[in-house]
Write a protein that holds these residues in place. Sequence first.
Motif, PDB file in Angstrom:
ATOM      1  N   ASP A  33      64.062  52.353  65.416  1.00 19.04           N
ATOM      2  CA  ASP A  33      63.481  51.009  65.556  1.00 19.04           C
ATOM      3  C   ASP A  33      64.510  49.935  65.223  1.00 19.04           C
ATOM      4  O   ASP A  33      64.618  48.925  65.929  1.00 19.04           O
ATOM      5  CB  ASP A  33      62.239  50.849  64.682  1.00 19.04           C
ATOM      6  CG  ASP A  33      61.031  51.593  65.243  1.00 19.04           C
ATOM      7  OD1 ASP A  33      61.068  52.028  66.414  1.00 19.04           O
ATOM      8  OD2 ASP A  33      60.039  51.731  64.502  1.00 19.04           O
ATOM      9  N   LEU A  36      67.052  49.728  68.052  1.00 18.94           N
ATOM     10  CA  LEU A  36      66.444  49.092  69.224  1.00 18.94           C
ATOM     11  C   LEU A  36      66.293  47.587  69.024  1.00 18.94           C
ATOM     12  O   LEU A  36      66.540  46.815  69.955  1.00 18.94           O
ATOM     13  CB  LEU A  36      65.097  49.741  69.551  1.00 18.94           C
ATOM     14  CG  LEU A  36      65.210  51.140  70.158  1.00 18.94           C
ATOM     15  CD1 LEU A  36      63.863  51.851  70.151  1.00 18.94           C
ATOM     16  CD2 LEU A  36      65.775  51.086  71.576  1.00 18.94           C
ATOM     17  N   GLU A  59      64.134  53.611  74.392  1.00 19.53           N
ATOM     18  CA  GLU A  59      63.925  54.566  73.307  1.00 19.53           C
ATOM     19  C   GLU A  59      64.491  55.945  73.682  1.00 19.53           C
ATOM     20  O   GLU A  59      65.176  56.584  72.868  1.00 19.53           O
ATOM     21  CB  GLU A  59      62.427  54.646  73.025  1.00 19.53           C
ATOM     22  CG  GLU A  59      62.027  55.419  71.796  1.00 19.53           C
ATOM     23  CD  GLU A  59      60.521  55.367  71.580  1.00 19.53           C
ATOM     24  OE1 GLU A  59      60.110  54.976  70.486  1.00 19.53           O
ATOM     25  OE2 GLU A  59      59.750  55.722  72.510  1.00 19.53           O
ATOM     26  N   THR A  75      62.451  58.292  64.054  1.00 24.42           N
ATOM     27  CA  THR A  75      62.010  57.873  65.389  1.00 24.42           C
ATOM     28  C   THR A  75      60.895  56.843  65.264  1.00 24.42           C
ATOM     29  O   THR A  75      60.320  56.655  64.200  1.00 24.42           O
ATOM     30  CB  THR A  75      61.471  59.087  66.175  1.00 24.42           C
ATOM     31  OG1 THR A  75      60.328  59.610  65.496  1.00 24.42           O
ATOM     32  CG2 THR A  75      62.535  60.160  66.348  1.00 24.42           C
ATOM     33  N   VAL A  79      57.630  58.007  70.156  1.00 21.84           N
ATOM     34  CA  VAL A  79      58.744  58.686  70.830  1.00 21.84           C
ATOM     35  C   VAL A  79      58.299  60.001  71.475  1.00 21.84           C
ATOM     36  O   VAL A  79      58.848  60.423  72.487  1.00 21.84           O
ATOM     37  CB  VAL A  79      59.935  58.910  69.857  1.00 21.84           C
ATOM     38  CG1 VAL A  79      59.664  60.051  68.906  1.00 21.84           C
ATOM     39  CG2 VAL A  79      61.224  59.132  70.614  1.00 21.84           C
TER      40      VAL A  79
END
Length: 166
Positions: A33, A36, A59, A75, A79
């Motif tokens: 996260d 991203l 992702e 994750t 995911v």
Amino acid sequence: MESIVLIGFMGAGKTTISRELAETLNYQRVDMDDVLVDRIGPINVYFEEHGEPSFREHETNLLKEAVQQSSVIATGGGVILQKENQKILSDKMVVYLKTDPDVLVERIRNDRENIRPNAANKNDGEIKHLFFSREKLYEKLAKVTVDTSHRTPQEIVAEIMEKVGL
């Protein structure tokens, strides 16, 4: 040394446990996260502007990168939804951080740091429904399952290390 991939629903403790585990093992840590957000901006804003499918593509690309190095990977909760990600995770050391749904809802509601696009506009029942819709996938992909409901990060990390054989 292979990567250890932490999966579980939002609020299960993936970020906290990944920090503690990476430090204990002296591994690199990848919080998907966080990476991203660095790449595409706030996840909730990206969701609104570009939609979930576009987010999931980012992702998946990141997951492919992250599993190439020895690291502890936290994750995102969703995911496991993509078939491609399930395939990537199928031969990895995947640890499912399982948490009681009532505890998850409480953690999500009390979290002031993370805005969770899949929980922001949902009531408690809808959040639990989302959890139950993903639970079988978490269980299927996990090589190891550890309950995080009412335990300290240190207890959880110790159990992961024991079950993983470190």
